[in-house]
Design an enzyme around this catalytic site. Structure first.
Site, PDB file in Angstrom:
ATOM      1  N   ASP A 107     -17.695  35.918  -1.365  1.00  0.00           N
ATOM      2  CA  ASP A 107     -16.710  36.789  -2.002  1.00  0.00           C
ATOM      3  C   ASP A 107     -16.131  37.790  -1.027  1.00  0.00           C
ATOM      4  OD1 ASP A 107     -19.285  38.076  -1.957  1.00  0.00           O
ATOM      5  OD2 ASP A 107     -18.522  39.579  -3.353  1.00  0.00           O
TER       6      ASP A 107
ATOM      7  N   GLU B  88     -21.672  39.283  -3.361  1.00  0.00           N
ATOM      8  CA  GLU B  88     -22.367  40.282  -2.538  1.00  0.00           C
ATOM      9  C   GLU B  88     -21.664  41.625  -2.582  1.00  0.00           C
ATOM     10  OE1 GLU B  88     -23.185  42.433   1.382  1.00  0.00           O
ATOM     11  OE2 GLU B  88     -21.309  41.795   0.454  1.00  0.00           O
TER      12      GLU B  88
END
Length: 409
Positions: free
Chosen positions: A80, A174
């Site tokens: 991400d 994350e």
């Protein structure tokens, strides 16, 4: 190295910005789309045990090519990108043989200026990839993904380099603090790991902030302003008072190194109700406790002054300093440090002024320091990466694998 830049540019074309408001995992569909692409590539490389699970986590194995015991080493990156700036329709710019000076970012009107970003002065002669000034780049952490896969592909194509089991894993979410939540350490199979999620070349980090989040909710009393005297309690004003009670010199923009901070990162409000959201950071666990106690004391002080209205404070711990879990295993740091030296990279051991998946993974039983990617200015439109730095990261990953096998003989 031939496919390193190609891989990276392919990965940044996927919009994988995470969304903290969505409780599903992954929090955005774009992450799952990228995960499917990565799975295809890992299968094409001929890796073993390639798994994309229902939560968007990917793992794979490059088996040992020696007949003696070598510790299994993991390398981890996240898919991400940060919610702080758009990651949609990224338009990278390639700057070959940068010779200094300003870098104009497309037609956006944005410029990379060495006076503002002095790291640029250290990168003369290198090739850079920047944004066009309208989105972030995604080097955090797609550079790490590209570097890990390139390193594993190199090891597989060059079996004369002896190594033990190499476990690789890519996580979702994350950037919103959930990357390790559903990470299957047992299935991953590594004795220890490294996140490839750092910044400039040479960074080697095994200390990070202890972290908490705080939500301040101010409940006011709304009355028509024409008849409000001695009745109205304006929640916005009280929220502003609370923020003014925070130490002005203990903010991200005023701190560095081992200094902690309070950071107001969002606020909403109306007369009847206002909310402030903070993150709290300190490298010392007792220091974090003191900061939380300080905020509680300020909330209580305001409540003692209010006959109507109320200040409510909710604090939640996020993660802790991985140092206490990594330091008992100094060989993990020494292995990475020596690999850098062998690759003509000067190790720069420093604390992370933030957190990584490795912090959580370390407390879950997988010691996991952090290694550089060659990226700069993460989370914003001025993000860029050095191609030369990315190649050095690949070399270090390969050398870690090689040295671990040599040390085990």
């Amino acid at each position: 190295m031939d496919n390193l830049v190609e891989r990276f540019l392919r990965y940044v074309s996927f919009d994988t910005q995470s969304n903290g408001a969505n409780k599903q995992c992954p929090s955005t569909e774009g992450q799952r789309v990228l995960a499917k692409q990565i799975k295809i590539e890992l299968l094409e490389l001929g890796l073993d045990d390639v798994i994309l699970d229902e939560n968007g986590y990917i793992s794979a194995l490059l088996p040992s090519n020696v007949d003696f015991d070598v510790p299994a080493i993991g390398f981890v990156a996240h898919m991400d990108t940060a919610p702080d700036a758009s990651g949609k329709e990224v338009k990278p710019q390639l700057i070959n043989n940068y010779q200094g000076g300003e870098i104009v970012l497309g037609d956006s009107g944005e410029v990379l200026i060495p006076a503002q970003y002095p790291d640029l002065d250290k990168l003369h002669g290198q090739s850079l990839i920047t944004t066009d000034g309208t989105t972030l780049l995604g080097a955090d952490n797609k550079a790490g993904i590209a570097e890990i896969i390139t390193a594993v592909a190199y090891l597989k194509a060059n079996p004369y380099i002896k190594h033990g089991d190499i476990c690789i894993g890519f996580t979702p979410d994350e950037e919103i603090g959930r990357g390790a939540n559903l990470f299957n350490i047992e299935r991953f199979g590594a004795d220890w790991a490294y996140t490839i999620d750092g910044g400039p070349v040479g960074e080697l980090e095994y200390e990070n902030f202890n972290a908490a989040s705080a939500k301040v909710t101010v409940h006011g009393v709304n009355v028509h302003p024409g008849t409000a005297k001695n009745k109205m309690v304006n929640a916005i004003n009280i929220a502003a008072q609370f923020q003014m009670m925070m130490p002005s010199e203990e903010t991200p923009e005023c701190t560095e190194g081992y200094e902690g901070f309070y950071h107001l990162n969002s606020m909403t409000g109306a007369v009847a109700k206002a909310e402030l959201s903070y993150i709290i950071r300190d490298f010392d666990r007792n220091g974090l406790q003191s900061r939380k106690a300080f905020m509680q004391a300020q909330a209580e002080a305001l409540n003692s002054q209010l006959s109507n209205g109320h200040v409510e404070l909710q604090i939640t711990d996020s993660y802790y300093n991985m140092r206490e879990m990594v330091e008992p295993h100094p060989h993990i740091i020494e292995l990475a440090k020596q690999a850098m030296i062998d690759c003509d990279v000067e190790p720069n051991i420093k604390p992370i002024r933030g957190g990584t998946d490795g912090a959580r993974l370390s407390f879950m039983g997988l010691p996991c320091p952090n290694i550089f990617t060659g990226g700069y200015n993460f989370h914003g439109i001025h993000e860029f990466v050095s191609i030369d730095g990315m190649k050095q990261a690949v070399n270090v990953i390969v050398k870690i694998a090689e040295n671990a096998a040599q040390n085990a003989k």
